[in-house]
Design a protein around this motif. Structure first.
Motif, short mmCIF file in Angstrom:
data_model
loop_
_atom_site.label_atom_id
_atom_site.label_comp_id
_atom_site.label_asym_id
_atom_site.label_seq_id
_atom_site.Cartn_x
_atom_site.Cartn_y
_atom_site.Cartn_z
N TYR A 284 28.01 24.10 76.41
CA TYR A 284 27.97 23.00 75.72
C TYR A 284 26.57 22.24 76.29
CZ TYR A 284 32.92 23.57 74.97
OH TYR A 284 33.81 24.33 74.40
N GLU A 285 25.94 21.54 75.53
CA GLU A 285 24.64 21.06 75.96
C GLU A 285 25.15 19.98 77.22
OE1 GLU A 285 22.06 19.71 72.80
OE2 GLU A 285 23.84 19.97 71.87
N VAL A 288 26.58 16.69 75.97
CA VAL A 288 28.09 16.73 75.37
C VAL A 288 28.86 16.77 76.49
CG1 VAL A 288 29.70 18.27 74.52
CG2 VAL A 288 27.57 18.01 73.30
N ILE A 309 36.98 19.34 75.24
CA ILE A 309 35.60 19.18 75.15
C ILE A 309 35.14 19.46 73.71
CG2 ILE A 309 35.13 21.52 76.06
CD1 ILE A 309 32.99 20.27 77.87
N ASP A 310 35.69 20.36 72.99
CA ASP A 310 35.35 20.61 71.62
C ASP A 310 35.29 19.25 70.75
OD1 ASP A 310 34.45 23.20 71.87
OD2 ASP A 310 36.21 24.17 71.12
N HIS A 313 32.60 17.23 71.83
CA HIS A 313 31.45 17.86 71.18
C HIS A 313 31.05 17.56 69.76
CE1 HIS A 313 28.96 21.79 70.05
NE2 HIS A 313 28.31 20.67 70.17
N TYR A 316 30.24 13.44 69.43
CA TYR A 316 28.91 13.31 70.23
C TYR A 316 28.03 13.87 69.04
CZ TYR A 316 24.77 13.24 72.63
OH TYR A 316 23.57 13.02 73.39
N THR A 317 28.13 15.09 68.74
CA THR A 317 27.29 15.50 67.35
C THR A 317 27.04 14.55 66.16
OG1 THR A 317 27.81 17.91 68.18
CG2 THR A 317 26.70 17.59 66.17
N HIS A 449 23.77 23.84 66.14
CA HIS A 449 24.10 24.34 67.58
C HIS A 449 24.94 25.53 67.31
CE1 HIS A 449 21.99 21.13 69.54
NE2 HIS A 449 22.60 20.15 68.62
N ARG A 458 25.77 29.19 74.38
CA ARG A 458 24.89 28.46 73.51
C ARG A 458 23.51 29.36 73.22
NH1 ARG A 458 22.15 23.80 75.23
NH2 ARG A 458 22.51 24.28 77.67
#
Length: 563
Positions: A284-285, A288, A309-310, A313, A316-317, A449, A458
């Motif tokens: 993950y960036e 994120v 966390i997904d 993600h 946030y994306t 991404h 990534r």
RNA sequence: GGCGGCAUAGCCAAGUGGUAAGGCAGGGGUCUGCAAAACCCCUAUCCUCAGUUCGAUUCUGAGUGCCGCCUCCA
């Protein structure tokens, strides 16, 4: 509007009143540098970074000091195991700390004092404690006399007589009282040591912070913070020492952050259920991860799992995606100002209430909706996001080649040359970007991404155009490089278009099925004159290339060559 | 044993003495060359019991469950 913070010492949320406004002094306990930082560290420093940003927004000049514990048993053990000096080891992990926290957008502290640089101050503090009877010396070891501090236990709300002494660790029989703790311990042969009135040795953990607080910020500071696991015994012991050394209250507000949980259990080194930031960043960036850590209140536990966390993600994306909309970056008309201002006000009001980030982020989504509704105001979202450290690393730089492809496509599309427009869309996709048409006939591109075909980390995407590009566009080559395993794959638009699979997903899977046969790392498809029947793949390892010749998707030959 | 915290929709997560933000996921729809995005609609009697109150998810008490600290730990 007044900033309110939860104070561990009082157990209440209370208005924050600085000792000498507009200056604010804040000391945050840092890391013991013998390993890479893990999620727990990120959580703590993201939390204090948020606090620092909010304090700054309040108009305060924050002087933030954070230490590095660069001498202790674990460091000595690790250095000996690896056959290096403790200094070499700690320097490496201090650099790693700065690298990881920098990636998370943490604003650096004003100074990062190291324990080993404050030996004279620590020895002086210990000597003064002995002089006042707050500590005693037995055979080279100096202990702090807990019984000598009437208020001991006030921070962690513990009654010394009720604690289970030695429940989990053996009590040193030479102590006057089981709760007494070591201020100075003699060193064994071969260990780093410093001279002292009690013989060669090194300081115990709890003294360094007191000595450094006094030396860098003074005897009375505004905020002292760290993870909730430091409340007892670390901060309790610091406080006790400070009170014996000075009549000042030491710290007005004690701020502690909650833990990262894994399967409902605290993430910790001893349990072994921790993830280093390097691990997490490969998937993950950093932005994120920052969002993930930020979206839950700093004192609440956060459970870390692929699912949670997904989820972050995805959220946030979506939020960040609108930042790419240059067409929405127009000035906000007067009639719409009020709606944006209301969101901004609610955003800050939430943060001032003991850092209620959940409500603040809700305002971010509110602004997101306003941007789409009115076609303006991207700058407001960027401003609020950046105030809490989000969007800082949004470079927004679309490569020239992608811009050109997108420009060519819009020309083709307007001419209703849809086949060529679609080819250009694919080409843009090969370069790791998605193109979206807008309602008014325009378009915008944003970075996609992707995950590595081999290890799910990534990937960095790139697109290049060969000199013979144009026409059938076979010369357009997309490349993805995994930041985890180093896998590289590359495919030309011509190859991609002529694969038997229909969807992009299936094509990717097909590329993968060919690639995994040969290998482990790296590789790319590249066109040959007969690429339909005999595409060749080149697998790259540092220092060499390996060419895998493919025929009907099977590897028919390998040729290794030095680069 | 002592101290502290938490229990809100499939998941994450705010919040208030007057019948519950937001996000993710899911379902339906509008729009659309393709692909998306966007927009609209739908999904919770807030762990249990008792009490205070005109009224409690929000306050009090009891209970249940989970977590943390009392070892190094962010």
């Amino acid at each position: 509007m007044t900033l309110c913070l939860y104070n561990t010492l009082s157990g209440r949320v209370e208005p924050f009143i600085p000792i000498n406004p507009p200056d604010v002094t804040m000391y945050v306990c840092g890391v013991t540098v013998y390993d890479d930082c893990h999620m727990g560290h990120a959580r703590a420093y993201v939390a204090f970074d948020l606090l620092k940003r909010v304090l700054t927004q309040c108009g305060y000049r924050v002087k933030h000091i954070q230490n590095f514990t660069d001498i202790d048993d674990k460091i000595i053990d690790r250095a000996q195991a690896q056959g290096e000096s403790t200094t070499a080891l700690t320097q490496r992990y201090i650099a790693a700390y700065h690298r990881d926290m920098g990636a998370l957008g943490i604003i650096p502290a004003e100074a990062y004092p190291k324990a080993t640089d404050y030996m004279p101050q620590m020895i002086d503090a210990i000597a003064r404690l002995i002089a006042t009877g707050g500590a005693y010396h037995i055979n080279g070891t100096v202990y702090f006399r807990v019984g000598g501090c009437a208020t001991y236990g006030e921070l962690s709300n513990k009654d010394v007589s009720q604690l289970q002494n030695g429940a989990r660790v053996e009590v040193d029989p030479s102590k006057a009282h089981p709760m007494d703790f070591v201020l100075w311990k003699p060193s064994k042969v071969g260990e780093p040591s410093w001279d002292s009135p009690w013989g060669p040795g090194r300081p115990g953990w709890h003294t360094e912070c007191v000595a450094m607080v006094h030396a860098t910020l003074g005897e009375h500071i505004d905020i002292h913070g760290g993870g909730a696991d430091l409340v007892f015994p670390h901060h309790e012991n610091e406080l006790a020492q400070a009170k014996c050394l000075s009549h000042a209250p030491f710290a007005n507000v004690w701020v502690h952050n909650g833990f990262i949980m894994v399967n409902d259990q605290k993430m910790s080194k001893s349990v072994g259920n921790f993830f280093t930031l390097r691990d997490v960043f490969s998937r993950y960036e950093p932005a994120v991860l920052r969002y993930f850590l930020l979206k839950t209140h700093y004192r609440a536990p956060i459970s870390y799992s692929t699912e949670t966390i997904d989820d972050a993600h995805a959220a946030y994306t979506r939020l960040a995606s609108v930042l790419d909309r240059q067409d929405y970056d127009a000035a906000i008309p007067a009639s719409k100002q009020g709606a944006f201002e209301a969101r901004k006000a609610a955003f800050w009001q939430a943060l001032y209430a003991d850092l209620n980030v959940s409500v603040a982020i809700e305002q971010l989504f509110g602004v997101y909706d306003l941007i789409h509704a009115h076609g303006c105001g991207v700058s407001v979202l960027r401003e609020l996001g950046q105030a809490i450290g989000l969007f800082d690393d949004e470079s927004g730089q679309v490569p020239t080649v992608i811009r050109q492809l997108a420009a060519d496509r819009i020309v083709a599309r307007r001419a209703k040359a849809y086949e060529r427009a679609d080819q250009l869309r694919w080409a843009i996709g090969l370069g790791g970007y998605d193109l979206e048409d807008t309602r008014d006939g325009g378009y915008h591109v944003h970075k996609r991404h992707e995950r590595c075909l081999m290890c799910d980390c990534r990937v960095e995407s790139a697109v290049t155009v060969d000199a013979d590009a144009g026409g059938d566009m076979d010369g357009i080559v997309g490349q993805e490089t995994c930041i985890g395993c180093g896998f590289v794959w590359m495919v030309t638009l011509g190859f991609w278009r002529h694969m038997s699979a229909k969807s992009d997903a299936e094509k990717r899977e097909q590329c993968r099925s060919v690639l995994v046969e040969g290998v482990v790392m790296g590789g790319f498809f590249y066109k040959t004159p007969q690429w339909l029947n005999a595409a060749s793949a080149v697998y790259a390892k540092p220092g060499s290339h390996r060419l895998f010749y493919l025929n009907n998707n099977r590897i028919v030959g390998v040729n290794t060559q030095e680069v």
